[in-house]
Design a protein around this motif. Sequence first.
Motif, short mmCIF file in Angstrom:
data_model
loop_
_atom_site.label_atom_id
_atom_site.label_comp_id
_atom_site.label_asym_id
_atom_site.label_seq_id
_atom_site.Cartn_x
_atom_site.Cartn_y
_atom_site.Cartn_z
N LEU A 74 0.83 -1.21 0.00
CA LEU A 74 0.00 0.00 0.00
C LEU A 74 0.86 1.26 0.00
CD1 LEU A 74 -2.68 1.54 0.31
CD2 LEU A 74 -2.51 1.16 2.78
N VAL A 75 1.88 1.29 0.85
CA VAL A 75 2.76 2.46 0.92
C VAL A 75 3.49 2.67 -0.41
CG1 VAL A 75 4.79 3.44 2.05
CG2 VAL A 75 3.04 2.30 3.42
N VAL A 76 3.96 1.58 -1.01
CA VAL A 76 4.64 1.67 -2.31
C VAL A 76 3.68 2.19 -3.38
CG1 VAL A 76 5.70 0.32 -4.16
CG2 VAL A 76 6.34 -0.11 -1.78
N ALA A 77 2.43 1.68 -3.37
CA ALA A 77 1.44 2.14 -4.34
C ALA A 77 1.14 3.62 -4.16
CB ALA A 77 0.16 1.32 -4.20
N ALA A 78 0.96 4.06 -2.90
CA ALA A 78 0.67 5.47 -2.64
C ALA A 78 1.81 6.37 -3.10
CB ALA A 78 0.41 5.67 -1.14
N ALA A 79 3.05 5.96 -2.83
CA ALA A 79 4.21 6.74 -3.26
C ALA A 79 4.30 6.79 -4.79
CB ALA A 79 5.49 6.15 -2.68
N GLY A 80 4.03 5.65 -5.42
CA GLY A 80 4.08 5.60 -6.88
C GLY A 80 3.02 6.47 -7.51
N PHE A 81 1.78 6.42 -6.97
CA PHE A 81 0.71 7.25 -7.51
C PHE A 81 0.98 8.73 -7.28
CE2 PHE A 81 -2.49 3.57 -6.71
CZ PHE A 81 -1.98 2.91 -7.82
N ALA A 82 1.55 9.07 -6.11
CA ALA A 82 1.90 10.47 -5.84
C ALA A 82 2.96 10.96 -6.82
CB ALA A 82 2.38 10.61 -4.40
N TYR A 83 3.91 10.09 -7.13
CA TYR A 83 4.96 10.46 -8.08
C TYR A 83 4.37 10.68 -9.48
CZ TYR A 83 9.17 10.15 -10.95
OH TYR A 83 10.16 10.41 -11.86
N LEU A 84 3.50 9.76 -9.91
CA LEU A 84 2.87 9.89 -11.23
C LEU A 84 2.03 11.16 -11.31
CD1 LEU A 84 1.72 6.21 -11.93
CD2 LEU A 84 3.57 7.47 -13.07
N ASN A 85 1.34 11.48 -10.21
CA ASN A 85 0.54 12.70 -10.21
C ASN A 85 1.42 13.94 -10.33
OD1 ASN A 85 -1.96 14.33 -9.62
ND2 ASN A 85 -0.75 14.88 -7.83
N GLU A 86 2.55 13.92 -9.62
CA GLU A 86 3.45 15.07 -9.66
C GLU A 86 4.07 15.25 -11.04
OE1 GLU A 86 5.11 18.44 -8.01
OE2 GLU A 86 3.62 17.09 -7.14
N ARG A 87 4.34 14.15 -11.73
CA ARG A 87 4.98 14.22 -13.04
C ARG A 87 4.00 14.37 -14.20
NH1 ARG A 87 10.23 12.70 -13.82
NH2 ARG A 87 9.76 13.63 -15.87
N ILE A 88 2.78 13.82 -14.05
CA ILE A 88 1.89 13.74 -15.21
C ILE A 88 0.59 14.53 -15.01
CG2 ILE A 88 0.60 12.17 -16.73
CD1 ILE A 88 2.68 10.01 -15.99
N THR A 89 -0.26 14.09 -14.07
CA THR A 89 -1.60 14.69 -13.97
C THR A 89 -1.59 16.07 -13.34
OG1 THR A 89 -1.94 13.48 -11.90
CG2 THR A 89 -2.77 12.47 -13.91
N ARG A 90 -0.68 16.31 -12.39
CA ARG A 90 -0.50 17.63 -11.75
C ARG A 90 -1.77 18.13 -11.07
NH1 ARG A 90 4.61 18.77 -11.04
NH2 ARG A 90 4.15 21.01 -11.07
N LEU A 91 -2.58 17.24 -10.56
CA LEU A 91 -3.75 17.62 -9.79
C LEU A 91 -3.34 17.83 -8.33
CD1 LEU A 91 -6.31 15.01 -11.20
CD2 LEU A 91 -6.35 17.48 -11.61
N PRO A 92 -4.22 18.45 -7.50
CA PRO A 92 -3.94 18.44 -6.06
C PRO A 92 -3.65 17.02 -5.61
CG PRO A 92 -5.82 19.84 -6.52
CD PRO A 92 -5.46 19.18 -7.82
N MET A 93 -2.67 16.83 -4.74
CA MET A 93 -2.14 15.49 -4.52
C MET A 93 -3.18 14.45 -4.15
SD MET A 93 0.89 14.05 -2.03
CE MET A 93 -0.24 13.82 -0.66
N THR A 94 -4.04 14.76 -3.18
CA THR A 94 -5.01 13.76 -2.76
C THR A 94 -5.96 13.38 -3.90
OG1 THR A 94 -6.39 15.55 -1.88
CG2 THR A 94 -4.96 14.39 -0.33
#
Length: 414
Positions: free
Chosen positions: A8-28
Amino acid sequence: MINAIALLVVAAAGFAYLNERITRLPMTIGVAAIALACSLAFMVCDGLQLANLRDPVSRWLSALDFSQLLLQGMLSFLLFAGAFHVDGRRLRQYAWQIGFLAVVATAASAFLIGVATHWVLRAASVSLPLSYCLVFGALIAPTDAVAVLGALRRAKVPGNVETAIAGESLFNDGVGIVLFTIFAQLATSPGMPSTWSVVADFSRQAFGGLLLGGAVGGATFLLMRRIDRYQVEVLLTLAAVVGGYAVAANIGVSGPLAMVVAGVLLGNEGREQAMSATTRDNIDTFWELIDVALNAILFTLIGLEAVSVHAETRAWIAIPATVLIVLVARILTVGAPVALVSAAFRLPAKTAPLLVWAGLRGGISIALALSLPSGHARDIVLMLTYGNVIFSTFSQGLTIGWLAKRTQKHLQGR
């Protein structure tokens, strides 16, 4: 369990990274969107018989036990972290207004939502007892402090309005959980408890939680005043959260309300009288990191829980109707009172739409729905809850900033 949490922690970190690099939405919101997209992909693959990914993910989520993980673990940290940065002086100035919104408006909204949902489901030929409809009303009526406080940080809201919204969301979580507990007992127990026992149970949990929070916060405050070593003081706040929540669970009072009171006390009197500048900086950094990390994990779970939602097709049709019911109930119990008697609330009438739209729902509602006994009724309640949370997260969460700016312009143009 350890492997499930690690994944779960790995998935959350990975999704946060993808959001920061690609979608750029508010993190949550970005994390929830990516996790939800993964869930939908799993379900499509399963439906087309390309790969059976849904069952392994469901088993993994079952091992995590979202309900217990949030309600008995993460929630205490998230509520304390949110309350720690609330202005206590302004909170006291708006005490009765917040009390009305958190208690009266929440209870009235829960009842309205429950009765209206029962009527809508009957019209759609979906079988769900009124008691379970009231359970749905109780778990969806409170605004989610985690989601609301995250949205407020991104939106520039007038100070008095921010206090009302933040105070309501922090305290009505505890009120909502108490209401849910009572309604869930009514739905699942064979006997009908007396009105007096229901009132006594609510009072014990609510007032007991407030008193325990004051005691935990006060004791921690006294200990922190006698030392000046930030490492120990950070540990004391951590002990207050973990220990205080455990005590609340064991004596049968509201843990969420206790954490809110302790957080407000330590974040105000504790910050001013018991902390040096170095301690304040380190405690702020510590709880900010806890808040950000747990929010990422929570919204990852919200997105992935879509694979656990099962219900009959006719029930899915009721989701838009219940979304409308929830919004109308909030208009009647929050928006209308503020708009009609704005002078009494000491809030501009033009802020009523913002107060209504700030009623975000989040992981707490899903966790409460998942805590119900397995069966047809839980499937329906979970499906309706999930639909409302997803609508709230993406529709209200993404537009609350725009509405806040628009409201501020109207106020400045008066």
